[in-house]
Design an enzyme around this catalytic site. Structure first.
Site, mmCIF file in Angstrom:
data_model
loop_
_atom_site.group_PDB
_atom_site.id
_atom_site.type_symbol
_atom_site.label_atom_id
_atom_site.label_comp_id
_atom_site.label_asym_id
_atom_site.label_seq_id
_atom_site.Cartn_x
_atom_site.Cartn_y
_atom_site.Cartn_z
ATOM 1 N N ASP A 1 55.874 18.434 -30.157
ATOM 2 C CA ASP A 1 56.105 18.355 -28.723
ATOM 3 C C ASP A 1 54.980 19.172 -28.078
ATOM 4 O O ASP A 1 54.281 19.949 -28.741
ATOM 5 C CB ASP A 1 57.485 18.889 -28.335
ATOM 6 C CG ASP A 1 57.891 18.387 -26.941
ATOM 7 O OD1 ASP A 1 56.998 17.959 -26.163
ATOM 8 O OD2 ASP A 1 59.090 18.429 -26.618
HETATM 9 C C1 NOJ Z 1 57.633 17.625 -23.351
HETATM 10 C C2 NOJ Z 1 58.843 16.796 -23.638
HETATM 11 O O1 NOJ Z 1 59.805 17.595 -24.293
HETATM 12 C C3 NOJ Z 1 58.538 15.572 -24.458
HETATM 13 O O2 NOJ Z 1 59.694 14.781 -24.542
HETATM 14 C C4 NOJ Z 1 57.405 14.797 -23.863
HETATM 15 O O3 NOJ Z 1 57.144 13.648 -24.627
HETATM 16 C C5 NOJ Z 1 56.191 15.699 -23.773
HETATM 17 N N1 NOJ Z 1 56.509 16.854 -22.946
HETATM 18 C C6 NOJ Z 1 54.986 14.991 -23.188
HETATM 19 O O4 NOJ Z 1 55.177 14.759 -21.852
#
Ligand code: NOJ
Length: 856
Positions: free
Chosen positions: A298
């Site tokens: 993430d």
């Molecule tokens: C953080 C989020 O938790 C995740 O779901 C997402 O894909 C990423 N940011 C990218 O935006």
């Protein structure tokens, strides 16, 4: 439905059920002897889980074989720098997508575009806003799960995306307040598992990669990345049985369905970060489940360089440590680590093979579009900077390609079919002959700033058709309930008025009274919102603070029902809300959960209200009488000083209906429940037994880790080439000195760190008993069909309708839930006609996890 539960339970043999030890932690934990079975059945504070090394190398299991052969051939040609480029993002806003890795121009391999979200293409125009995960789950319809996946995948493909950052099965929805539960499907692992598998297959059939997220135990927004006074992320403490029987279950289905990538989450699991947790990544995901694709972090979820690589991480996103810090745990540091041997070359090769194999697996080569990606996440201007953060390369960056195709019709169907009728005293369907219809509540109307007026949908203005955060897409339009109902009423030549101010009590009362006088219908719209923790709405830091309706929805309902004896309540909510104040009120003649519907919201609810679609959606969570009824809650306050907050999943597998059943708590509306405009009768239940070979633990060994190509030890080969002017804050793989120590910039370089025993072992490794040497998804005998249940379902009412027969089992052990969902189907049956429900029961459906044996 309830009848079906009872009948099936009685009919099924229980002999196969095994007994699992009570939430046994694996293996070293402080788990005490259980004194209170309601709170002590899972893991406890300070929980740890065992290290597992080496990181399993992908072997091209099952239908990955051809993709692996192609990937091996490709990766064998790469230099060390090119390999590093594949694994490391270029930094936040370095390219056009929310994440991009480095390209390999020499071989024409473009930077991969990773783009949110689980319900549509985020941050661009002319895309569809699909119903959220929780809504599609409520259709209980495998075909619709797949269709939505395929349509979303097609839109991502046509925008030039390589990896769609979805679907979501983590959070699964341990507690109803969890901010991102609506992005996923259901707190039931089987419903979630079937939904995620169909979604993955749909997305990937469109020729792009899916990314199943967030792995694992990511059940709340508070402390997901620590907090102002807390430097470490929350630890979700989960025991081995609970991990297997609940949280890992849907991920296993995603892996078996071939998901190309998995995103590791922000939180820690048993006090080790998800993106460097060797138990969850090496042992569970890659070894036991035989995952063949790649693990991506993430965004800023990486906390170490060497350790994360050895623990099974394959790609870091967006590549920099802090957004635009210009530093990376990988990039140049990965180059250094391979050169100094702290990361073996075979591990880097495996990262690359996994990434490139996933690319071949979904046939990305044949699914390229012009100018890909033909949009920029950072602006909708036609011209702008290709490298947004560095403000370099001004050119055309948005082509405004309309990728929606004919998906609107599918979206309308999905939203209507995911709508659940909770109460109906004969008020519905509306006939269209109502002399005066009243529509009440801001949830019926437009956001005054427009459907995309709040960034990442970070407000609760107007009708709620999407939660907030990264799990969003821009609406191409949003049909509000008010406009769709108005169009319907006008087509019938009748009258309609509305009061959309939630606090205009006098006007609400006045209109409600006039409607009552002429025997019309009052339709009240209310909502409850939630989202991702980086946005705070109305004091809710992603997670909901409570389970009540927003904008004083209870008052609105009370005002209307005081005067109107035909009040229909429609709720757009991210999960359950408390309805106890009014659901039994006799003036509330019908209650509908219209879920989180996406762009066709108004049309879908109008289809249901006027009987154009007969409701067939069923609850995907339990509606309890109070917040306390759920047994689980979130952690809102730090509980470990400045250390990582500890969230003990002490309830084990007992979330949602399993908890209600366990404590004898009567729900207001149970999981799986939903009414129809017709009625159904069940008969002729049959259980057919199949002979399947006995379960055999997998034995044998893998091959040794492949090493692809060779790496020169001449550090001068890795310096920034003279003809490249580095972009500001962009992450490159290059060294800035021929000295590795100097290049690392680490004053402690050369200190003799101890890395985990076994991490460097590239010799053949034993397969796990619960693993597989033939295909992803774990021991294949788990999927043997042991029984098939059939039943006749007859539509005993006057209109055609959909029924969702659901198969629940009692595994029968002392630590098992009373019943667990194991299969279902959605069947359309004409009035007076019958259909057949058929459901298989696999060995996995009848198994418990045995911690000591480390097998099912
Ligand atoms: C953080 C989020 O938790 C995740 O779901 C997402 O894909 C990423 N940011 C990218 O935006």
């Amino acid at each position: 439905m309830t009848l079906m539960r009872g009948v099936l339970l009685a009919a099924l043999p229980l002999a196969l059920a095994q007994v699992n030890p009570p939430g046994t932690p694996f293996p070293n934990s402080t788990y005490p002897n259980s004194t209170d079975p309601l709170t002590d059945s899972g893991a406890q504070s300070g929980e740890t889980s065992p290290p597992s090394y080496p990181s399993p190398w992908g072997e091209g299991l099952g239908d990955w074989e051809a993709a692996y052969a192609q990937a091996h051939a490709f990766v064998s040609q790469l230099t060390l720098l090119e390999k590093v480029n594949l694994t490391t993002g270029v930094g936040w806003e370095g390219e056009k997508c929310v994440g991009n890795n480095g390209a390999i121009p020499r071989l024409g391999f473009k930077s991969l575009c990773m783009q949110d979200s689980p319900l549509g293409v985020r941050d661009t125009d002319f895309v569809s806003a699909f119903p959220a995960g929780v809504t599609i789950a409520a259709t209980w319809d495998r075909q619709l799960f797949y269709q939505r996946g395929y349509d979303m995948g097609s839109e991502h493909r046509d925008k030039g995306v390589d990896v769609q950052l979805g679907p979501v099965v983590g959070p699964i929805g341990r507690s109803p307040e969890g901010g991102r539960n609506w992005e996923g499907f259901s707190p039931d692992p089987v419903l979630s598992g079937i939904a995620v598998a169909q979604t993955v297959k749909g997305i990937q059939a469109a020729g792009i990669m899916s990314c199943t997220k967030h792995y694992i135990g990511y059940e709340q927004e508070h402390f997901r990345q620590g907090g102002p006074t807390i430097s470490d992320s929350i630890s979700s403490n989960i025991d081995d049985v609970t991990m297997h029987e609940l949280y890992l279950w849907p991920f296993a289905d995603a892996v078996r369905a071939g998901t190309a990538s998995v995103m590791c989450s922000y939180n820690q699991i048993n006090n080790s970060y998800a993106c460097q947790n060797s138990w969850t990544q090496n042992y569970l995901l890659k070894n036991e489940l035989g995952f063949q694709g790649f693990v991506m972090t993430d965004w800023s979820g990486q906390h170490s360089g060497v350790s994360s690589a050895l623990a099974g991480l394959d790609m870091t996103m967006p590549g920099d440590i802090g957004f635009d810090s210009g530093t990376s745990f990988w990039g140049p540091n990965l180059t250094i680590a391979v050169l100094n041997g702290t990361i073996p070359q075979w591990r880097l090769d495996d990262m690359c093979v996994r990434i490139v194999a996933a690319w071949y697996y979904v046939d990305r080569e044949a699914n390229q579009v012009e100018n890909a990606p033909n949009f920029s996440s950072w602006t909708e201007d036609t011209f702008g900077y290709l490298h947004y953060y560095a403000s370099e390369d001004y050119t055309q960056i948005n082509y405004h390609v309309d990728v929606r195709g004919d998906h609107a019709a599918n979206i309308r169907t999905q939203a209507a079919k995911g709508t659940v009728l909770l109460k109906n005293n004969g008020a519905l369907p509306l006939t269209g002959k109502e002399k005066l219809t009243g529509v009440f509540g801001s949830d019926a109307s437009e956001n005054q700033y427009g459907p995309n007026g709040c960034s990442d949908r970070g407000c609760d203005n107007g009708t709620l058709a999407m939660g907030w955060g990264s799990g969003t897409a821009n609406f191409p339009y949003l049909v509000t309930p008010l406009e769709a109902i108005k169009a319907e009423v006008l087509s019938n030549g009748k009258s309609i008025e509305s009061v959309i101010d939630d606090y205009a009590y006098a006007q609400q009362n006045a209109l409600a009274r006039r409607i009552s006088d002429v025997a019309g219908a009052c339709i009240v719209f209310v909502n409850a919102d939630a989202g991702e923790g980086y946005i705070i709405v109305d004091d809710n830091e992603g997670d909901r603070n409570n389970l009540t309706l927003w904008h004083n929805g209870d008052d609105l309902i009370r005002n209307v029902t005081s005067f109107c004896n035909n009040t229909i309540v429609v709720m757009h909510t991210v999960g359950p809300v408390l309805v106890d104040a009014w659901y039994e009120n006799e003036n509330v003649t019908a209650i509908i959960w219209a879920a989180i519907p996406g762009q066709e919201s108004g049309n879908a609810i109008t289809d249901i209200l006027y009987g154009k679609v007969n409701p067939g959606g069923k609850n995907v969570f339990t509606w309890g009488a109070s917040r306390g009824a759920y047994g689980t809650d979130l952690l809102y306050e730090p509980n470990n000083g400045a250390g990582a907050p500890q969230e003990d999943f002490a309830e084990g597998i007992f979330i949602d209906y399993r908890h209600f059943d366990r404590v004898g708590e009567t729900p207001i509306y149970e999981f799986g429940f939903g009414l129809s405009y017709t009625t159904f009768a069940y008969s002729n239940l049959q259980v057919q037994t199949h002979s399947a070979p006995a379960y055999t633990p997998t034995t044998g060994q893998t091959g040794s880790a492949p090493v692809l190509g060779s790496v020169s030890n001449n550090t001068a080969d890795y310096l920034l080439p003279d003809d490249i002017t580095p972009l500001v804050a962009y992450i490159y793989p290059y060294l800035n000195s021929t000295s590795l120590a100097a290049s690392s910039g680490d004053p402690q370089y050369g200190i003799n760190y101890t890395f985990p025993a076994g991490a460097y072992d590239s010799s053949p490794q034993p397969f796990l008993a619960a693993g597989s040497k033939v295909a992803p998804g774990g021991n294949q005998a788990l999927y043997d069909i042991l029984f098939t249940v059939t039943a006749t379902v007859t539509n005993t009412g006057g209109v055609a309708g959909d029924e969702v027969p659901q198969l629940y089992l009692s595994l029968g052990g002392p630590n098992d839930a009373k019943v667990v969902l194991r299969n279902f189907d959605r069947i359309t049956i004409a009035a007076g006609a019958s259909g057949t429900f058929t459901a298989d029961i696999t060995r996995r459906d009848l198994s418990n996890w045995d911690t000591d044996a480390q097998d099912w």
